[in-house]
Design a protein around this motif. Structure first.
Motif, PDB file in Angstrom:
ATOM      1  N   GLN A  94       0.793  -1.054  -0.191  1.00  0.00           N
ATOM      2  CA  GLN A  94       0.009   0.142   0.080  1.00  0.00           C
ATOM      3  C   GLN A  94       0.965   1.240   0.079  1.00  0.00           C
ATOM      4  O   GLN A  94       0.663   2.294  -0.710  1.00  0.00           O
ATOM      5  CB  GLN A  94      -0.792  -0.141   1.267  1.00  0.00           C
ATOM      6  CG  GLN A  94      -2.040  -0.944   1.093  1.00  0.00           C
ATOM      7  CD  GLN A  94      -2.783  -1.087   2.213  1.00  0.00           C
ATOM      8  OE1 GLN A  94      -2.224  -1.344   3.240  1.00  0.00           O
ATOM      9  NE2 GLN A  94      -4.022  -0.659   2.390  1.00  0.00           N
ATOM     10  N   ALA A  95       2.060   1.322   0.725  1.00  0.00           N
ATOM     11  CA  ALA A  95       2.675   2.404   0.951  1.00  0.00           C
ATOM     12  C   ALA A  95       3.678   2.628  -0.329  1.00  0.00           C
ATOM     13  O   ALA A  95       3.964   3.663  -0.759  1.00  0.00           O
ATOM     14  CB  ALA A  95       3.724   2.334   2.128  1.00  0.00           C
ATOM     15  N   VAL A 123       2.794   5.361  -2.873  1.00  0.00           N
ATOM     16  CA  VAL A 123       2.613   6.421  -2.542  1.00  0.00           C
ATOM     17  C   VAL A 123       4.139   7.128  -2.304  1.00  0.00           C
ATOM     18  O   VAL A 123       4.447   8.202  -2.839  1.00  0.00           O
ATOM     19  CB  VAL A 123       2.096   6.447  -1.086  1.00  0.00           C
ATOM     20  CG1 VAL A 123       2.033   7.917  -0.558  1.00  0.00           C
ATOM     21  CG2 VAL A 123       0.689   5.976  -1.318  1.00  0.00           C
ATOM     22  N   PHE A 171       2.063   1.831   7.682  1.00  0.00           N
ATOM     23  CA  PHE A 171       1.322   2.673   6.739  1.00  0.00           C
ATOM     24  C   PHE A 171       0.227   3.523   7.401  1.00  0.00           C
ATOM     25  O   PHE A 171      -0.845   2.794   7.730  1.00  0.00           O
ATOM     26  CB  PHE A 171       0.701   1.526   5.537  1.00  0.00           C
ATOM     27  CG  PHE A 171      -0.126   2.205   4.291  1.00  0.00           C
ATOM     28  CD1 PHE A 171       0.564   3.444   3.814  1.00  0.00           C
ATOM     29  CD2 PHE A 171      -1.357   2.344   4.306  1.00  0.00           C
ATOM     30  CE1 PHE A 171       0.033   4.000   2.687  1.00  0.00           C
ATOM     31  CE2 PHE A 171      -2.001   2.830   3.328  1.00  0.00           C
ATOM     32  CZ  PHE A 171      -1.436   3.852   2.447  1.00  0.00           C
ATOM     33  N   GLU A 177      -2.749   6.688   2.811  1.00  0.00           N
ATOM     34  CA  GLU A 177      -2.120   7.384   1.539  1.00  0.00           C
ATOM     35  C   GLU A 177      -1.956   8.801   1.788  1.00  0.00           C
ATOM     36  O   GLU A 177      -0.940   9.506   1.493  1.00  0.00           O
ATOM     37  CB  GLU A 177      -3.007   7.090   0.335  1.00  0.00           C
ATOM     38  CG  GLU A 177      -2.319   7.586  -0.861  1.00  0.00           C
ATOM     39  CD  GLU A 177      -3.453   7.497  -2.067  1.00  0.00           C
ATOM     40  OE1 GLU A 177      -3.384   7.921  -3.120  1.00  0.00           O
ATOM     41  OE2 GLU A 177      -4.314   6.273  -1.971  1.00  0.00           O
ATOM     42  N   LYS A 232       1.636  10.577   2.091  1.00  0.00           N
ATOM     43  CA  LYS A 232       2.116  11.574   1.026  1.00  0.00           C
ATOM     44  C   LYS A 232       2.334  12.930   1.611  1.00  0.00           C
ATOM     45  O   LYS A 232       3.465  13.498   1.220  1.00  0.00           O
ATOM     46  CB  LYS A 232       1.085  11.628  -0.240  1.00  0.00           C
ATOM     47  CG  LYS A 232       1.429  12.553  -1.203  1.00  0.00           C
ATOM     48  CD  LYS A 232       0.136  12.788  -2.252  1.00  0.00           C
ATOM     49  CE  LYS A 232      -0.121  11.278  -2.783  1.00  0.00           C
ATOM     50  NZ  LYS A 232      -1.236  11.427  -3.819  1.00  0.00           N
TER      51      LYS A 232
END
Length: 441
Positions: A326-327, A330, A406, A409, A413
């Protein structure tokens, strides 16, 4: 969210994270009734074993689990673990799950339930689940797909709930001598979600399970969450080394006596919060980065000295780690915006073979430089206890920021953008500066 590892780095099989991330915690679909008619030969093969388990008052079993990752027909990763299980119908049991990096034990004496997370940490359950409830859906992480092994090892459980519910088909694949000596019946099942299983049962007056093989590859492909490389396969093999549903079982097995140094937590959430706080205090923050050497997937070498005067972003990840995946996009997107300001980003895969990583990365739309750390030497040097772990290193060689887990998002960011803005201008990040340091002029 973190994937936690303690001590010497060991990895779980690739893509195992889908079990948790996608919430698929059972081999079967659950209570659904079969959408097909059982043939007489399947009924004749399964009924004797399932009846023994359903009518049992006690049980003891030792089951070895081998999770295998295959790429191009070759086994590239193997992770072994073991279950030791004892039970009494209807709600007394102990389930000990032991892998290279996880030793967890679940106790129930029928009135009180305890989960020993480590030898030094435990918490008490608010209520005790019956053997059937535990086998149907375990609320405690006891390895990948624990319901399959629990359905075949807990006394008084109806295995048909797990092995016939939600199935597309079940058939007798044949009879054979298991390992050349035990007469056995081989059954094969196909779930509605594409997952298949093969079960070998001894063909004797008092049948027992011998081996269960679960192929999770179709489920991983169907999710579409991450592109699965061509030629990839992931399966679980359970070997029943000992198994009985007769005899005596000592009640002491179901009772937990905490060691003197053990800490009791209110819940699993409290334990995880405490662990997260400890992980947040990274020893390298504000210190000079240790010497390192990155071996990229194309075989080229990048050394610390090669990156002198640049802002370096090192992200440690693995294919099985959901938060890592997931990370990754980003971090890649954010650092790419600073590429013309001497920001270098390297994604360091931890503990997996380069062939597996190459195949996996080739299917992703990341466009990042990937290094391989198959033996976990780098992750040890950077003193990580969990991944994803991302370090932002200033041109001076000082570790100015450490990200673990994480957070989401948008938050990640923003954090990276703010921190890189400071570092490319030669500034320092406040969290890395010792409290007694001289203020910058």
């Amino acid at each position: 969210m973190n994937c936690v590892r303690l001590g010497k780095w060991n990895v779980l099989p690739s893509l195992m994270f889908f079990v948790a991330v996608l919430g698929m915690a059972s081999v079967s679909v659950g209570q659904d009734k079969p959408s097909f008619e059982l043939s007489d030969d399947v009924r004749d093969a399964l009924t004797p074993l399932f009846s023994r388990i359903l009518k049992a008052d006690v049980s003891r079993a030792t089951v070895e689990l081998s999770a295998e990752t295959v790429m191009g027909g070759k086994v590239v990763e193997t992770a072994d673990s073991v279950y030791q299980i004892a039970s009494k119908y209807p709600n007394q049991y102990t389930v000990y799950y032991k892998s290279a990096d996880d030793r967890k034990r679940l106790y129930s004496d029928g009135e009180k339930g305890v989960v020993a997370l480590t030898p030094e940490a435990f918490f008490r359950l608010p209520q005790v689940a019956s053997c059937q409830e535990l086998a149907t859906r375990s609320e405690i992480n006891l390895g990948p797909y624990p319901e399959a092994v629990l359905a075949l090892t807990l006394a008084g459980v109806d295995p048909a709930v797990t092995f016939l519910g939600g199935m597309k088909s079940v058939e007798v694949a044949g009879k054979m001598k298991y390992r050349g000596s035990i007469q056995s019946i081989h059954l094969r099942g196909q779930q509605k979600d594409g997952v298949s299983w093969d079960l070998w049962i001894s063909d004797e007056g008092k049948p027992r399970p011998l081996r269960l093989l679960v192929d999770l590859t179709p489920m991983l492909v169907a999710t579409g969450q991450v592109a699965v490389p061509q030629g990839y396969a992931y399966s679980l093999r359970y070997d029943f080394k000992s198994w009985r549903v007769t005899g005596e079982v000592d009640d002491k097995l179901f009772q937990y006596t905490p060691p003197r140094e053990a800490v009791e937590y209110e819940s699993l959430e409290e334990y995880q919060q405490q662990a997260a706080q400890e992980l947040a205090e990274h020893p390298l923050l504000g210190e000079s980065v240790p010497d390192f050497e990155l071996t990229l997937l194309d075989g080229s070498i990048v050394r610390k000295a090669d990156l002198k005067g640049k802002v370096i972003v090192l992200d440690f990840w693995a294919t099985w780690c959901g938060p890592c995946l997931q990370a990754m996009p980003v971090i890649a997107e954010t650092t790419r915006k600073f590429a013309d300001k001497d920001v270098q980003f390297y994604a360091v895969n931890v503990g997996e073979s380069s062939s597996l990583v190459k195949g996996f990365v080739s299917e992703q739309d990341w466009d990042v430089s990937v290094a391989s750390d198959p033996d976990g030497d780098l992750i040890e040097a950077f003193t990580a206890k969990s991944i994803p772990l991302t370090l932002l290193i200033a041109p001076t060689g000082i570790v100015e920021a450490v990200h673990q887990g994480f957070p989401g998002e948008a938050e990640l960011k923003q954090q990276f953008t703010d921190e890189l803005e400071v570092l490319v201008q030669g500034g320092r990040i406040a969290s890395s500066v010792p409290a007694d340091a001289e203020p910058q002029k």
